[in-house]
Design a protein around this motif. Structure first.
Motif, mmCIF file in Angstrom:
data_model
loop_
_atom_site.group_PDB
_atom_site.id
_atom_site.type_symbol
_atom_site.label_atom_id
_atom_site.label_comp_id
_atom_site.label_asym_id
_atom_site.label_seq_id
_atom_site.Cartn_x
_atom_site.Cartn_y
_atom_site.Cartn_z
ATOM 1 N N ASN A 221 12.985 -9.388 13.085
ATOM 2 C CA ASN A 221 12.541 -8.288 12.216
ATOM 3 C C ASN A 221 12.659 -6.955 12.949
ATOM 4 O O ASN A 221 12.995 -5.922 12.354
ATOM 5 C CB ASN A 221 11.082 -8.488 11.802
ATOM 6 N N ASN A 222 12.381 -7.003 14.256
ATOM 7 C CA ASN A 222 12.318 -5.791 15.066
ATOM 8 C C ASN A 222 13.674 -5.131 15.278
ATOM 9 O O ASN A 222 13.751 -4.038 15.844
ATOM 10 C CB ASN A 222 11.699 -6.107 16.428
ATOM 11 N N ASN A 223 14.758 -5.781 14.845
ATOM 12 C CA ASN A 223 16.077 -5.166 14.989
ATOM 13 C C ASN A 223 16.277 -3.983 14.060
ATOM 14 O O ASN A 223 17.135 -3.131 14.316
ATOM 15 C CB ASN A 223 17.182 -6.199 14.703
ATOM 16 N N PHE A 224 15.526 -3.913 12.969
ATOM 17 C CA PHE A 224 15.748 -2.852 11.992
ATOM 18 C C PHE A 224 15.344 -1.489 12.555
ATOM 19 O O PHE A 224 14.304 -1.350 13.208
ATOM 20 C CB PHE A 224 14.977 -3.128 10.708
ATOM 21 N N THR A 225 16.179 -0.499 12.308
ATOM 22 C CA THR A 225 15.937 0.869 12.749
ATOM 23 C C THR A 225 16.740 1.800 11.849
ATOM 24 O O THR A 225 17.787 1.410 11.313
ATOM 25 C CB THR A 225 16.363 1.074 14.213
ATOM 26 N N SER A 226 16.272 3.017 11.669
ATOM 27 C CA SER A 226 17.076 3.985 10.929
ATOM 28 C C SER A 226 18.013 4.762 11.847
ATOM 29 O O SER A 226 18.798 5.594 11.379
ATOM 30 C CB SER A 226 16.176 4.957 10.149
ATOM 31 N N ASP B 71 9.682 -12.500 13.519
ATOM 32 C CA ASP B 71 9.083 -11.377 14.238
ATOM 33 C C ASP B 71 8.918 -11.823 15.688
ATOM 34 O O ASP B 71 7.939 -12.480 16.047
ATOM 35 C CB ASP B 71 7.747 -10.976 13.626
ATOM 36 N N ALA B 72 9.908 -11.502 16.510
ATOM 37 C CA ALA B 72 9.951 -12.032 17.876
ATOM 38 C C ALA B 72 8.753 -11.602 18.701
ATOM 39 O O ALA B 72 8.174 -12.399 19.446
ATOM 40 C CB ALA B 72 11.255 -11.600 18.555
ATOM 41 N N GLU B 73 8.361 -10.340 18.607
ATOM 42 C CA GLU B 73 7.229 -9.842 19.390
ATOM 43 C C GLU B 73 5.947 -10.606 19.047
ATOM 44 O O GLU B 73 5.154 -10.934 19.915
ATOM 45 C CB GLU B 73 7.022 -8.352 19.111
ATOM 46 N N HIS B 74 5.763 -10.891 17.779
ATOM 47 C CA HIS B 74 4.504 -11.434 17.282
ATOM 48 C C HIS B 74 4.434 -12.958 17.373
ATOM 49 O O HIS B 74 3.359 -13.522 17.627
ATOM 50 C CB HIS B 74 4.322 -10.989 15.832
ATOM 51 N N ASP B 75 5.578 -13.652 17.165
ATOM 52 C CA ASP B 75 5.515 -15.079 16.876
ATOM 53 C C ASP B 75 6.189 -16.006 17.873
ATOM 54 O O ASP B 75 5.882 -17.201 17.890
ATOM 55 C CB ASP B 75 6.101 -15.335 15.484
ATOM 56 N N VAL B 76 7.098 -15.518 18.703
ATOM 57 C CA VAL B 76 7.730 -16.413 19.668
ATOM 58 C C VAL B 76 6.697 -16.981 20.636
ATOM 59 O O VAL B 76 6.663 -18.188 20.892
ATOM 60 C CB VAL B 76 8.851 -15.691 20.443
ATOM 61 N N GLY B 77 5.838 -16.123 21.163
ATOM 62 C CA GLY B 77 4.871 -16.571 22.164
ATOM 63 C C GLY B 77 3.952 -17.681 21.683
ATOM 64 O O GLY B 77 3.869 -18.753 22.314
ATOM 65 N N PRO B 78 3.230 -17.489 20.578
ATOM 66 C CA PRO B 78 2.341 -18.551 20.100
ATOM 67 C C PRO B 78 3.080 -19.835 19.749
ATOM 68 O O PRO B 78 2.568 -20.934 19.976
ATOM 69 C CB PRO B 78 1.684 -17.926 18.866
#
Length: 386
Positions: free
Chosen positions: A151-156, A188-195
């Motif tokens: 998800n975090n790849n998106f940017t304007s 969402d790599a930041e939020h969900d990979v770790g758990p």
């Protein structure tokens, strides 16, 4: 009772950093290799309990031996910096010699190995697949995670493939080669990979040895993705199927990767993970507190954009609502394809993915953006690379 000791590499990247936060929170000791002990993510990780950052070369045998010595677990995500296959093999061999009891490697498919399809290999994925095969040959207790699109790849900002291009009327347009009705995996790599990786370790190699695990919590077509992104960000978002537009200087290797992606996943419509891996049910069973794209667009995307010096969120969109109805679903991708032109409005409705439960604490980092990425000093850095 002695706390578990776990090794990570490329530790300021999104996957590894997410896991380090989760492991630290449950009292595990983390030996975290970094290319350079500098930057805000490195400082954040160094301040966590039980985390030791180690700066070193992953092709130096003495450094690898000390990194893995006495460790019982390892979460290894190789990247394109340096010789990825050589580094992947060296880490696996060091883990075997150290007696690591569970080795989780972040792999990806090699589409060219699927017979009769005519699919090209994606260069920055096929190396990971080669490392996976080497790890299997070593017969160490290993599990292989396959991560979806961040998800975090998106940017304007004008980076290729995942640019949400801001329009004059305040709406966004995302152009990519994916067919509008082909489901893609989202994470969402930041939020969900770790758990999720933490839970794999807790369940252990008796359950997961030799298995491929897809870490993707939503299965959405580009049209469904834009509908949810629109609801989250509060502005119309339109999807346009088209070639990858490259407006900034990028490394040659990444350009070749994008060309192969456009052909294999775009023109030939190959499944993202290849023909055999299913998602998102497995990931959702492993970790129930996942953050979907709608929640990301509402809570995180504007913060990342502001950190890049953008101010669009301070003004109202003048485009108004569109009259395209999008049927809600749970992100499994089992619903009928929406036959629309890809333009979606700011339709009201409840979030379609679960928000993080209030009783679950997930350590997260500060805002990370293309301009402030901790590995941005690397000459061959690109957005979404780790």
């Amino acid at each position: 009772m002695t706390s578990k000791v776990v090794v990570t590499i490329n530790s300021t990247g999104r996957q590894s950093a997410s896991f380090i936060r989760a492991a630290s929170a449950v009292g595990w000791h983390v030996r975290a290799q970094v290319h350079r002990n500098a930057g805000f993510v490195a400082a954040e990780l160094a301040a966590l309990a039980n985390v030791t950052l180690l700066e070193g070369d992953l092709l130096q045998a003495d450094f690898l031996a000390s990194l893995f010595d006495g460790a019982s677990l390892a979460f290894i995500n190789t990247t394109h910096w340096g010789d990825e296959v050589a580094i992947g093999r060296a880490c696996a061999q060091a883990a075997k010699e150290a007696g690591v009891r569970h080795y989780i490697y972040s792999s990806m498919p090699d589409h060219s190995t699927c017979p009769g399809k005519g699919w090209k290999a994606l260069p920055m994925w096929s190396g990971k697949f080669a490392v996976e095969n080497y790890v299997r040959q070593l017969s160490i207790p290993a599990t292989f995670v396959y991560t979806g699109i961040y998800n975090n790849n998106f940017t304007s900002l004008p980076y290729p493939l995942f640019r949400m291009e801001l329009q004059d009327d305040g709406s966004f347009v995302w152009q990519a080669p994916f067919h509008p009705n082909d489901p893609q995996p989202w994470l969402d790599a930041e939020h969900d990979v770790g758990p999720a990786v933490l839970q794999l370790f807790k369940m252990g190699p008796a359950h997961w040895r030799g298995q491929r695990v897809t870490l993707a919590f939503e299965r959405l077509t580009p049209l469904q993705l834009c509908a949810r992104f629109s609801r989250g960000v509060g502005r119309p978002v339109k999807y346009v199927q088209g070639p990858i537009h490259i407006a900034v200087s990028i490394p040659t290797g990444y350009r070749e990767h994008l060309q192969a992606l456009e052909d294999t996943l775009g023109h030939k419509r190959a499944p993202y993970f290849g023909p055999d891996l299913e998602y998102p049910d497995e990931a959702r069973r492993i970790w129930e507190g996942w953050r979907g794209i709608e929640e990301y667009a509402r809570e995180v995307f504007p913060l990342e954009e502001r950190a890049n010096g953008l101010t669009w969120m301070d003004s109202e969109s003048s485009s108004g609502d569109n009259d395209v109805d999008e049927e809600d679903d749970d992100g499994n991708g089992d619903e009928e394809d929406e036959e629309t032109d890809g333009s979606v409005g700011t339709a009201a409705g409840a979030a379609t993915g679960p928000s993080t439960p209030s009783n679950v604490t997930v350590p997260t980092s500060g805002v990370r953006t293309p301009q402030t990425h901790p590995e941005g000093y690397a000459d061959d850095f690109y957005v979404g690379s780790c």
